[in-house]
Design a protein around this motif. Sequence first.
Motif, PDB file in Angstrom:
ATOM      1  N   ALA A   1      -4.667   2.336 -22.242  1.00 45.23           N
ATOM      2  CA  ALA A   1      -4.917   1.304 -23.249  1.00 45.23           C
ATOM      3  C   ALA A   1      -4.066   0.064 -22.977  1.00 45.23           C
ATOM      4  N   GLN A   2      -2.835   0.272 -22.497  1.00 44.46           N
ATOM      5  CA  GLN A   2      -1.974  -0.866 -22.138  1.00 44.46           C
ATOM      6  C   GLN A   2      -2.621  -1.695 -21.031  1.00 44.46           C
TER       7      GLN A   2
ATOM      8  N   ILE B   1      -5.761  -1.785 -20.082  1.00 43.87           N
ATOM      9  CA  ILE B   1      -6.966  -2.435 -20.596  1.00 43.87           C
ATOM     10  C   ILE B   1      -6.586  -3.671 -21.405  1.00 43.87           C
ATOM     11  N   GLY B   2      -5.596  -3.522 -22.258  1.00 45.42           N
ATOM     12  CA  GLY B   2      -5.148  -4.640 -23.083  1.00 45.42           C
ATOM     13  C   GLY B   2      -4.595  -5.780 -22.246  1.00 45.42           C
ATOM     14  N   LEU B   3      -3.784  -5.430 -21.257  1.00 39.78           N
ATOM     15  CA  LEU B   3      -3.172  -6.446 -20.396  1.00 39.78           C
ATOM     16  C   LEU B   3      -4.226  -7.269 -19.664  1.00 39.78           C
TER      17      LEU B   3
END
Lengths: 201, 201
Positions: free
Chosen positions: A165-166, A168-170
């Motif tokens: 998720a990190q 993807i978010g980044l």
Amino acid sequence: MARNARYDRQIALDKAMNLFWERGYAGASMKQIEQALDMRPGSIYATFGSKDGLFSEALAAYARRSGLELREHLAGNSSVLDGLQEHLRCIARQASPGGESPSRACMVVKTLLEASNTNTAIANQANSILSAIEQALTELLEQAKLQGELAPGTHCARLARLLQAQIIGLRSFAQREISSEQVAELAEDMAAMLDHYRARH
Amino acid sequence: MARNARYDRQIALDKAMNLFWERGYAGASMKQIEQALDMRPGSIYATFGSKDGLFSEALAAYARRSGLELREHLAGNSSVLDGLQEHLRCIARQASPGGESPSRACMVVKTLLEASNTNTAIANQANSILSAIEQALTELLEQAKLQGELAPGTHCARLARLLQAQIIGLRSFAQREISSEQVAELAEDMAAMLDHYRARH
DNA sequence: ACTGTTTTTGAGCGTTCACTCAAGTTATCA
DNA sequence: TGATAACTTGAGTGAACGCTCAAAAACAGT
């Protein structure tokens, strides 16, 4: 007995991947694909079957490429966690404005968001890829736990999902019109977060 | 002197928003829009000008709605950080499979990724919205710092960007075929990360 | 009820979409 | 070099796209 193909399948696939990565599935028309591959429709359809088929192979090629990249970053570090942190920083470098990437965001995520309610087959493929990455990250973290890098109680599958998720978010965040410095800071903050899961000495 | 419009503009806009949120800009055809709004093309174009115009208003309506939601979650908690953590958990609840949302992912992010290299005007709008959210989060965190919730040295703008990337990651991740329990765990891990920025007592 | 104005309607506009296929071209092997 | 098999070509297919506009319908005020 016969003629050889004028085109290298892998090279054509790479060009298609870049176009789809940049413009998305619906955003890349066959006309643009013909131009990018320097192939006429007949050749494209003889080789890849359909736009869906071409996209599917391009997405698979992208996933293969991404997997290789991660393994390279890991190979450069003896510690798994150091390698993952290096991976985050490297993503930030690639996802910075002015880079030569077709898009700062991840092609798999772009595909997942675009196809989820419009193209089941493609959405399923994106799902499978992300699931495989999650699995690979989990195994990697299990290995780090065995080597004493991670705190003994760490729930590796859960941390793998957080890490995914990190990333993807980044990468999605980097698609904003934002300075490369801010993207680098973001990656640094995410890397720092990983430190909280390290074993205490 | 004349006839009144048969349609409520806000209601029509809401229906358009739901369709675009679910299927994306290119994925929602005018035929589908006509059906969803129960309006014929002439009425739609008289009211909204173009597909682009309708999408733009729908996206703005989505942003307004999202802003209201955040403010509600904050109002329920006296502490800003508690409110933000509650917000993360609420996003996870909404983004769980089986929910009634048109899509688990954020419409603004879907738009940003879809439009970035194909539709400049729409991409700019998505950029502006995300920029405004970042600004609002920054001010919120500044306020929390003044109230002693955050560690005094906290770089609020930077933390705001990290928080936004978390939310983007959480909601995009939730678009995967994944259990609601795992989404909830992910939100919990992100909330826990916020705790590391709290002031020590 | 009539008039005047606005809104609704839907057939159909030109364009672009993904895709096909008969004809032409070219490398390979006898 | 001629026969053969495979590949390339690009004009053209029907369908779907976003969108228009003249005509019909419906309400408000007299």
